[in-house]
Design a protein around this motif. Structure first.
Motif, mmCIF file in Angstrom:
data_model
loop_
_atom_site.group_PDB
_atom_site.id
_atom_site.type_symbol
_atom_site.label_atom_id
_atom_site.label_comp_id
_atom_site.label_asym_id
_atom_site.label_seq_id
_atom_site.Cartn_x
_atom_site.Cartn_y
_atom_site.Cartn_z
ATOM 1 N N VAL A 185 0.830 -1.210 0.000
ATOM 2 C CA VAL A 185 0.000 0.000 0.000
ATOM 3 C C VAL A 185 0.866 1.263 0.000
ATOM 4 O O VAL A 185 0.379 2.345 -0.332
ATOM 5 N N GLN A 186 2.156 1.100 0.346
ATOM 6 C CA GLN A 186 3.047 2.265 0.349
ATOM 7 C C GLN A 186 3.867 2.379 -0.928
ATOM 8 O O GLN A 186 4.760 3.230 -1.013
ATOM 9 N N ILE A 187 3.575 1.569 -1.927
ATOM 10 C CA ILE A 187 4.246 1.747 -3.227
ATOM 11 C C ILE A 187 3.634 2.987 -3.869
ATOM 12 O O ILE A 187 2.431 3.054 -4.105
ATOM 13 N N THR A 188 4.475 3.974 -4.117
ATOM 14 C CA THR A 188 3.963 5.225 -4.686
ATOM 15 C C THR A 188 3.805 5.070 -6.201
ATOM 16 O O THR A 188 4.257 4.080 -6.792
ATOM 17 N N CYS A 189 3.226 6.096 -6.805
ATOM 18 C CA CYS A 189 3.059 6.085 -8.264
ATOM 19 C C CYS A 189 4.392 6.052 -8.983
ATOM 20 O O CYS A 189 4.445 5.709 -10.159
ATOM 21 N N PHE A 190 5.476 6.405 -8.272
ATOM 22 C CA PHE A 190 6.797 6.407 -8.906
ATOM 23 C C PHE A 190 7.584 5.126 -8.596
ATOM 24 O O PHE A 190 8.810 5.092 -8.769
ATOM 25 N N ASP A 191 6.897 4.089 -8.092
ATOM 26 C CA ASP A 191 7.547 2.813 -7.768
ATOM 27 C C ASP A 191 8.601 2.949 -6.682
ATOM 28 O O ASP A 191 9.619 2.244 -6.688
ATOM 29 N N THR A 192 8.389 3.872 -5.777
ATOM 30 C CA THR A 192 9.235 3.965 -4.592
ATOM 31 C C THR A 192 8.346 3.576 -3.412
ATOM 32 O O THR A 192 7.113 3.538 -3.557
ATOM 33 N N ILE A 193 8.942 3.298 -2.255
ATOM 34 C CA ILE A 193 8.125 2.857 -1.120
ATOM 35 C C ILE A 193 8.213 3.861 0.028
ATOM 36 O O ILE A 193 9.302 4.141 0.535
ATOM 37 N N ALA A 194 7.066 4.390 0.392
ATOM 38 C CA ALA A 194 6.990 5.330 1.511
ATOM 39 C C ALA A 194 7.141 4.574 2.825
ATOM 40 O O ALA A 194 6.980 3.345 2.875
ATOM 41 N N ASP A 195 7.420 5.319 3.893
ATOM 42 C CA ASP A 195 7.490 4.745 5.241
ATOM 43 C C ASP A 195 6.266 3.880 5.505
ATOM 44 O O ASP A 195 5.137 4.335 5.321
ATOM 45 N N SER A 196 6.503 2.670 5.964
ATOM 46 C CA SER A 196 5.375 1.770 6.190
ATOM 47 C C SER A 196 5.388 1.271 7.627
ATOM 48 O O SER A 196 6.416 0.787 8.104
ATOM 49 N N PRO A 197 4.240 1.356 8.305
ATOM 50 C CA PRO A 197 4.195 0.820 9.669
ATOM 51 C C PRO A 197 4.294 -0.709 9.670
ATOM 52 O O PRO A 197 4.531 -1.314 10.710
ATOM 53 N N PHE A 198 4.122 -1.312 8.498
ATOM 54 C CA PHE A 198 4.084 -2.780 8.427
ATOM 55 C C PHE A 198 5.468 -3.372 8.176
ATOM 56 O O PHE A 198 5.707 -4.538 8.468
ATOM 57 N N GLY A 199 6.370 -2.544 7.601
ATOM 58 C CA GLY A 199 7.701 -3.059 7.285
ATOM 59 C C GLY A 199 7.610 -4.299 6.424
ATOM 60 O O GLY A 199 6.819 -4.360 5.485
ATOM 61 N N SER A 200 8.429 -5.289 6.779
ATOM 62 C CA SER A 200 8.433 -6.522 5.982
ATOM 63 C C SER A 200 7.444 -7.548 6.539
ATOM 64 O O SER A 200 7.402 -8.690 6.104
ATOM 65 N N LEU A 201 6.655 -7.107 7.515
ATOM 66 C CA LEU A 201 5.819 -8.080 8.238
ATOM 67 C C LEU A 201 4.391 -8.180 7.707
ATOM 68 O O LEU A 201 3.852 -7.220 7.167
ATOM 69 N N GLY A 202 3.790 -9.310 7.924
ATOM 70 C CA GLY A 202 2.353 -9.446 7.749
ATOM 71 C C GLY A 202 1.946 -10.062 6.427
ATOM 72 O O GLY A 202 2.694 -10.069 5.448
ATOM 73 N N ASP A 203 0.754 -10.606 6.422
ATOM 74 C CA ASP A 203 0.174 -11.198 5.218
ATOM 75 C C ASP A 203 -1.313 -10.938 5.188
ATOM 76 O O ASP A 203 -1.988 -10.937 6.227
ATOM 77 N N LEU A 204 -1.802 -10.744 3.975
ATOM 78 C CA LEU A 204 -3.216 -10.424 3.762
ATOM 79 C C LEU A 204 -3.731 -11.274 2.614
ATOM 80 O O LEU A 204 -2.960 -11.932 1.919
ATOM 81 N N LEU A 205 -5.032 -11.203 2.394
ATOM 82 C CA LEU A 205 -5.640 -11.888 1.244
ATOM 83 C C LEU A 205 -6.372 -10.878 0.383
ATOM 84 O O LEU A 205 -7.101 -10.020 0.904
ATOM 85 N N LEU A 206 -6.172 -10.998 -0.908
ATOM 86 C CA LEU A 206 -6.938 -10.196 -1.857
ATOM 87 C C LEU A 206 -7.995 -11.133 -2.445
ATOM 88 O O LEU A 206 -7.675 -12.077 -3.168
ATOM 89 N N ILE A 207 -9.252 -10.897 -2.044
ATOM 90 C CA ILE A 207 -10.346 -11.795 -2.443
ATOM 91 C C ILE A 207 -11.130 -11.142 -3.587
ATOM 92 O O ILE A 207 -11.717 -10.072 -3.407
ATOM 93 N N PRO A 208 -11.134 -11.777 -4.780
ATOM 94 C CA PRO A 208 -11.832 -11.171 -5.917
ATOM 95 C C PRO A 208 -13.343 -11.118 -5.696
ATOM 96 O O PRO A 208 -13.910 -11.965 -5.003
ATOM 97 N N ASP A 209 -13.952 -10.098 -6.285
ATOM 98 C CA ASP A 209 -15.417 -10.012 -6.312
ATOM 99 C C ASP A 209 -15.843 -10.309 -7.752
ATOM 100 O O ASP A 209 -15.605 -9.508 -8.670
ATOM 101 N N ALA A 210 -16.488 -11.465 -7.936
ATOM 102 C CA ALA A 210 -16.811 -11.947 -9.297
ATOM 103 C C ALA A 210 -17.614 -10.927 -10.099
ATOM 104 O O ALA A 210 -17.533 -10.884 -11.326
ATOM 105 N N ALA A 211 -18.377 -10.074 -9.403
ATOM 106 C CA ALA A 211 -19.218 -9.098 -10.103
ATOM 107 C C ALA A 211 -18.386 -8.093 -10.907
ATOM 108 O O ALA A 211 -18.904 -7.428 -11.804
#
Ligand code: GLU
Ligand code: MG
Length: 437
Positions: A43-69
């Motif tokens: 979420v901290q990847i900027t439009c210029f492909d650089t990475i802003a300060d992130s509270p998450f660092g290298s940690l954590g995992d999430l799921l991106l669940i598609p919405d078929a609609a």
């Protein structure tokens, strides 16, 4: 070797880009349940492909669940790969909402509108863009000739939008150099923003087919014509009946519409950080550009932050289904989901506060002094992204509408983006943004 079709699952993030991952299209059903893995710091990847300060660092995992609609499959034939992508929500591994999921943030706002009023939002995003790669030259603003040169593109775009379940309305050879506009018919709820995000992708896909590129940058060339995003909104009641127009009320705004608009105007100096969120957005938001420079309402005034759009009774047309208002202080460097979430929250706040009906302005506000503006409850919109972010940082009401932690992440992202272009001239900033939007 026969190729394996891929579905691309993606989310609209803080940078306004669709980012995600692909998987074999044959796994679609399976992926609707288990999604694809996602990384918080993305979420901290900027439009210029650089990475802003992130509270998450290298940690954590999430799921991106598609919405078929939202699945969009575009088959251009002639053996070329089928474009196949789907939007989704980002969740924690236990299925709870992730605080930075822009789609969940919008759903919260839309749910708040229904809870407060029983109304649903009906709307559409109107986009301007610059078609690069075959410069048209001068003398073509709004002309048949300028349109004709891009007829093949326009017709392919309209067909492709239809294939994407988006109904085209008009295609315009706009005023600016190589500038065009596409409008599409309104839809309801979350699909208003989904449609906006899909449309930007579809325009780009079609441009690529013509070996071109579309730029949605708010100002592709410093000092040139701006590309605006105009967000059209109206309400429907629980039976789907238009519920925005009241001919007995000032300028036809019913009480929900007028209080909603008043709420948006009140918090516009802060929420603009979500609706016009790039450094160069503020080179566009100045007087005499037909964008928006003040937090004002206008009746059919193209310099207003919110414009009441025209209605007609010609040939028996029904004003109730036409009446809508247009938010003009927006551009395509934002996530459509975040733009709409901020607007809807501010609007519902206005309804909850029972704000009085705003009076439309009908003059050049840049000629009024600060005292006169403040007598009318109007202020100049922030002159820079920095100021907009400061307003947002200090607006506890606006902050309270978003999940805990989200605004901090957003501010860090955008401050880092500012630092990326801080040493550039305006011309260089516009060029940098034109490359990525
Ligand atoms: N190009 C203008 C903008 O930057 C809008 C012109 C129009 O009213 O269509 O918002
Ligand atoms: Mg336009």
């Amino acid at each position: 070797m026969k190729s394996e079709p891929i579905t691309y699952a993606c989310c609209s993030d803080i940078s306004g880009k669709l980012r995600g991952k692909g998987f074999p299209a044959t796994d679609f059903k399976k992926r609707l349940l288990k999604g694809v893995g996602w990384t918080p710091t993305n979420v901290q990847i900027t439009c210029f492909d650089t990475i802003a300060d992130s509270p998450f660092g290298s940690l954590g995992d999430l799921l991106l669940i598609p919405d078929a609609a939202t699945r969009t499959q575009l088959d251009f034939g002639s053996g070329s790969p089928v474009e196949d992508f789907v939007l989704g929500n980002v969740l924690h591994l236990d299925g709870s909402k992730w605080e930075c999921c822009t789609r969940a943030i919008l759903q919260d706002a839309l749910d708040r509108l229904v809870a407060a009023t029983g109304l649903t939002l009906f709307g559409t995003f109107e986009h301007e863009f610059t078609l690069q790669g075959a410069e048209q030259g001068k003398g073509l603003a709004f002309t048949a000739g300028g349109f004709r040169r891009e007829r093949a593109f326009a017709e392919t775009l309209m067909a492709t939008l239809q294939a994407a379940n988006i109904t085209p309305d008009t295609f315009i050879r706009e005023f600016g150099t190589d500038q065009f506009e596409i409008t599409v018919t309104p839809t309801e709820g979350i699909s208003i923003a989904d449609q906006g995000a899909i449309l930007r992708e579809v325009v780009q896909i079609v441009a690529e087919r013509f070996a071109r590129r579309a730029s949605f940058s708010p100002l592709p060339v410093a000092g040139g014509t701006g590309n605006g995003v105009h967000i059209h909104m109206s309400f429907r009641d629980s039976s789907g009946i238009p519920a925005t127009y009241d001919p007995a009320k000032p300028h036809g705004m019913n009480s929900a519409a007028s209080a909603f608009i008043a709420g948006v105007l009140k918090h516009l100096p802060s929420i603009i950080a979500f609706t016009a969120p790039s450094v160069i957005s503020y080179q566009r938001l100045v007087p005499h550009r037909w964008s928006a420079a003040f937090n004002n309402l206008g009746a059919q005034d193209r310099e207003a932050a919110i414009r009441l759009c025209p209605i007609t009774t010609l040939n028996g047309a029904d004003p109730h289904s036409q009446f809508n208002f247009e938010f003009r202080a927006a551009d395509a460097t934002a996530s459509p989901h975040l733009q709409l979430a901020a607007i809807v929250h501010a609007g519902v706040w206005g309804i909850e506060q029972n704000l009085p009906t705003p009076t439309p302005t009908a003059e050049d506000l840049s000629r009024l002094d600060l005292q006169e503006l403040s007598n009318r409850g109007i202020e100049r919109l922030p002159a820079s992204l920095d100021i907009a972010l400061d307003n947002l940082a200090h607006d506890q009401t606006v902050r309270s509408w978003f999940p805990d932690g989200f605004v901090e992440v957003y501010l860090a992202h955008k401050h880092f983006e500012i630092s990326q272009v801080a040493e550039m001239t305006k011309r260089e900033q516009c060029a940098a943004y034109a490359e990525v939007y």
